[in-house]
Scaffold this active site. Structure first.
Site, mmCIF file in Angstrom:
data_model
loop_
_atom_site.group_PDB
_atom_site.id
_atom_site.type_symbol
_atom_site.label_atom_id
_atom_site.label_comp_id
_atom_site.label_asym_id
_atom_site.label_seq_id
_atom_site.Cartn_x
_atom_site.Cartn_y
_atom_site.Cartn_z
ATOM 1 N N HIS A 112 11.269 2.366 7.501
ATOM 2 C CA HIS A 112 10.965 3.220 6.345
ATOM 3 C C HIS A 112 10.829 4.649 6.876
ATOM 4 O O HIS A 112 10.424 4.843 8.026
ATOM 5 C CB HIS A 112 9.643 2.744 5.751
ATOM 6 C CG HIS A 112 9.227 3.418 4.487
ATOM 7 N ND1 HIS A 112 8.634 4.659 4.462
ATOM 8 C CD2 HIS A 112 9.296 3.018 3.187
ATOM 9 C CE1 HIS A 112 8.354 4.981 3.217
ATOM 10 N NE2 HIS A 112 8.748 4.013 2.424
ATOM 11 N N ASP A 194 3.811 -0.833 11.823
ATOM 12 C CA ASP A 194 3.708 -0.417 10.428
ATOM 13 C C ASP A 194 3.533 -1.693 9.598
ATOM 14 O O ASP A 194 4.469 -2.476 9.438
ATOM 15 C CB ASP A 194 4.999 0.343 10.066
ATOM 16 C CG ASP A 194 5.111 0.654 8.590
ATOM 17 O OD1 ASP A 194 4.318 0.131 7.798
ATOM 18 O OD2 ASP A 194 6.027 1.413 8.228
ATOM 19 N N GLN A 197 4.271 -3.637 4.631
ATOM 20 C CA GLN A 197 4.774 -4.729 3.786
ATOM 21 C C GLN A 197 4.215 -6.088 4.170
ATOM 22 O O GLN A 197 4.555 -7.089 3.534
ATOM 23 C CB GLN A 197 6.318 -4.765 3.829
ATOM 24 C CG GLN A 197 6.984 -3.537 3.257
ATOM 25 C CD GLN A 197 6.669 -3.301 1.777
ATOM 26 O OE1 GLN A 197 6.186 -4.192 1.072
ATOM 27 N NE2 GLN A 197 6.923 -2.098 1.303
ATOM 28 N N LYS A 220 -0.629 -1.838 -1.734
ATOM 29 C CA LYS A 220 0.522 -2.762 -1.847
ATOM 30 C C LYS A 220 -0.012 -4.203 -1.822
ATOM 31 O O LYS A 220 -0.671 -4.602 -2.773
ATOM 32 C CB LYS A 220 1.529 -2.485 -0.733
ATOM 33 C CG LYS A 220 2.182 -1.095 -0.840
ATOM 34 C CD LYS A 220 3.284 -0.958 0.220
ATOM 35 C CE LYS A 220 3.714 0.463 0.441
ATOM 36 N NZ LYS A 220 4.749 0.914 -0.486
ATOM 37 N N CYS A 359 13.500 4.760 0.390
ATOM 38 C CA CYS A 359 12.912 5.600 1.459
ATOM 39 C C CYS A 359 13.212 5.000 2.824
ATOM 40 O O CYS A 359 12.358 5.035 3.733
ATOM 41 C CB CYS A 359 11.403 5.760 1.310
ATOM 42 S SG CYS A 359 10.916 6.575 -0.192
HETATM 43 C C1 LIG Z 1 7.580 -0.317 5.706
HETATM 44 C C2 LIG Z 1 6.891 0.812 5.020
HETATM 45 N N1 LIG Z 1 6.278 1.738 5.754
HETATM 46 C C3 LIG Z 1 5.616 2.766 5.199
HETATM 47 C C4 LIG Z 1 5.566 2.921 3.837
HETATM 48 C C5 LIG Z 1 4.809 4.069 3.243
HETATM 49 O O1 LIG Z 1 3.688 3.532 2.608
HETATM 50 P P1 LIG Z 1 2.652 4.449 1.840
HETATM 51 O O2 LIG Z 1 3.245 4.763 0.524
HETATM 52 O O3 LIG Z 1 1.424 3.594 1.763
HETATM 53 O O4 LIG Z 1 2.434 5.656 2.675
HETATM 54 C C6 LIG Z 1 6.196 1.982 3.020
HETATM 55 C C7 LIG Z 1 6.204 2.143 1.555
HETATM 56 O O5 LIG Z 1 6.893 1.512 0.833
HETATM 57 C C8 LIG Z 1 6.866 0.899 3.634
HETATM 58 O O6 LIG Z 1 7.472 -0.019 2.900
#
Ligand SMILES: Cc1ncc(COP(=O)(O)O)c(C=O)c1O
Length: 402
Positions: A112, A194, A197, A220, A359
């Site tokens: 992402h 990260d 998800q 989420k 994204c």
């Molecule tokens: C894998 C991953 N990393 C980071 C993010 C960013 O998350 P946040 O909106 O909580 O900053 C997302 C958001 O969809 C994501 O799917």
């Protein structure tokens, strides 16, 4: 499959829509909204400041959320730092760690942007970025990472579950390889995961994954409100991260020349936090715990599998990833623009799902989906009926493009 249908009443919005966009943000149960309402109407005050009863109640509630999060991922309470989202947590590490010119950082090509751009940005400081390529199903082999590691590799950053493909990485295997690597100054390479998800969908046990840093959203999988998140920073690593938001709440003393930082997580949490949100997040953890994360994991896995197989069985639909995808299935209809499909599903059937690059342009390039994908992402409030409605709606649309 265990039956979670009884919880749908906790999400009144489901009376109006069929929701397949939990990977963006999940729905919020009434209990979480009630907890926030109670804060705003009954004890609205700042935390960690006042000594009057109302302020102490707020401080206690915030403290309890920190405790609940720590116990949920099996780490120490002081290893939990509140953020407003996953992105902020990752940026705290990319900006707060003293990377030196000549260091290198390994990231994958299915990240992402929130776990991609903060690292790319460090190139301006002379840090080299190496890209570990995933396979066709979106899996990053630990040997691919092994081959990129060297004595300058300061950190590896990788997501637990890809938001664009749904592939789940072998973090335990990757961790062992990363932590065995030694830099030329004798320190070991760090691992940032990260968890955007994975949390709330699968059981996260920090003692097993053993990352140095793991960034999470509250909004989420955990069913908390938007504007909440947190990052796990291993206690022994906290002195290596410089706080990015200095000010109220971050220090124990100051004179006109210098200041002394707080020892605990508060040093990273400058200024007034999203207190109502954090209190809501605490209630969300109770909600998840009442159902049981293992039950949710089992439910989400079976439902994702059902979704993957159902979409795969439709002619002219291409799915990405494989049958082990977790909570996310990305797909395309031959000859159709993903945004058009999403619009039609919304307008004709009130089905909400995301379309485009999610994204995650690197991931979308990786799977060769020029205009992006349509992404159906699920959580515990979805059921087989939702999947049947999506499949039948897609079957109605598909002939337009054949
Ligand atoms: C894998 C991953 N990393 C980071 C993010 C960013 O998350 P946040 O909106 O909580 O900053 C997302 C958001 O969809 C994501 O799917």
């Amino acid at each position: 499959m265990i039956d979670l249908d009884y919880i749908r009443e906790d999400f009144p919005i489901l009376n109006n829509i069929i929701y397949f966009d939990s990977a963006s943000t999940s729905l919020t149960p009434i209990q979480v909204v009630d907890a926030m309402e109670e804060y705003f109407l009954e004890y609205n005050s700042n935390a960690g400041r006042g000594t009057y009863k109302t302020a102490i109640k707020t401080t206690t509630k915030i403290d309890q959320t920190r405790e609940k999060l720590a116990s949920f991922i099996n780490c120490k309470k002081d290893e939990v730092i509140f953020t407003k989202n996953t992105t902020e947590g990752i940026n705290l590490i990319s900006n707060g760690f003293d990377f030196k010119k000549g260091d290198n950082i390994i990231i994958s090509d299915i990240e992402h942007h929130s776990n991609f751009i903060p690292w790319l940005n460090l190139q301006k400081k002379g840090i080299n970025i190496k890209i570990a390529k995933a396979d066709k199903d979106g899996l990053v082999n630990k040997n691919t990472i092994y081959n990129l590691l060297d004595e300058n590799t300061r950190l590896v950053a990788i997501s637990h579950i890809s938001n664009a493909i749904g592939s789940i990485q072998d973090i335990e295997g990757i961790e062992k390889i990363v932590h065995k690597n030694q830099c030329k100054d004798g320190t070991n390479t760090y691992l940032l995961v990260d968890g955007a998800q994975s949390i709330g969908h699968i059981n996260i046990d920090i003692s097993k994954l053993n990352p140095d840093f793991m960034a999470f959203p509250g909004h989420k999988g955990l069913l908390g409100p938007v504007g909440t998140g947190f990052i796990y920073i291993k206690e022994t690593n906290q002195d290596y991260i410089y706080p990015q938001n200095l000010g109220g709440g971050t220090i124990t003393n100051t004179d006109f020349k210098d200041f002394k930082l707080e020892d605990g997580p508060q040093r990273f949490e400058g200024g007034t936090q999203n207190l109502g949100g954090i209190i809501g997040l605490g209630r969300a953890i109770d909600y998840i715990n009442n159902i049981g994360i293992n039950n949710i994991e089992e439910y989400d896995k079976k439902l994702t599998h059902n979704l993957y197989e159902s979409l795969n069985s439709i002619d002219n639909i291409k799915t990405y990833g494989n049958e082990n995808n977790n909570s996310i299935v990305s797909f395309n209809i031959d000859n159709a623009n993903p945004h058009d499909i999403s619009k039609i599903l919304d307008e004709s059937k009130n089905i909400c799902l995301r379309s485009g690059h999610h994204c995650a342009i690197p991931a979308i390039k990786h799977i060769g989906a020029k205009e992006g994908t349509i992404r159906a992402s699920i959580h515990l409030y979805n059921n087989t009926d939702d999947i049947e409605k999506l499949v039948s709606a897609l079957k109605e649309i598909i002939f337009l493009y054949s």
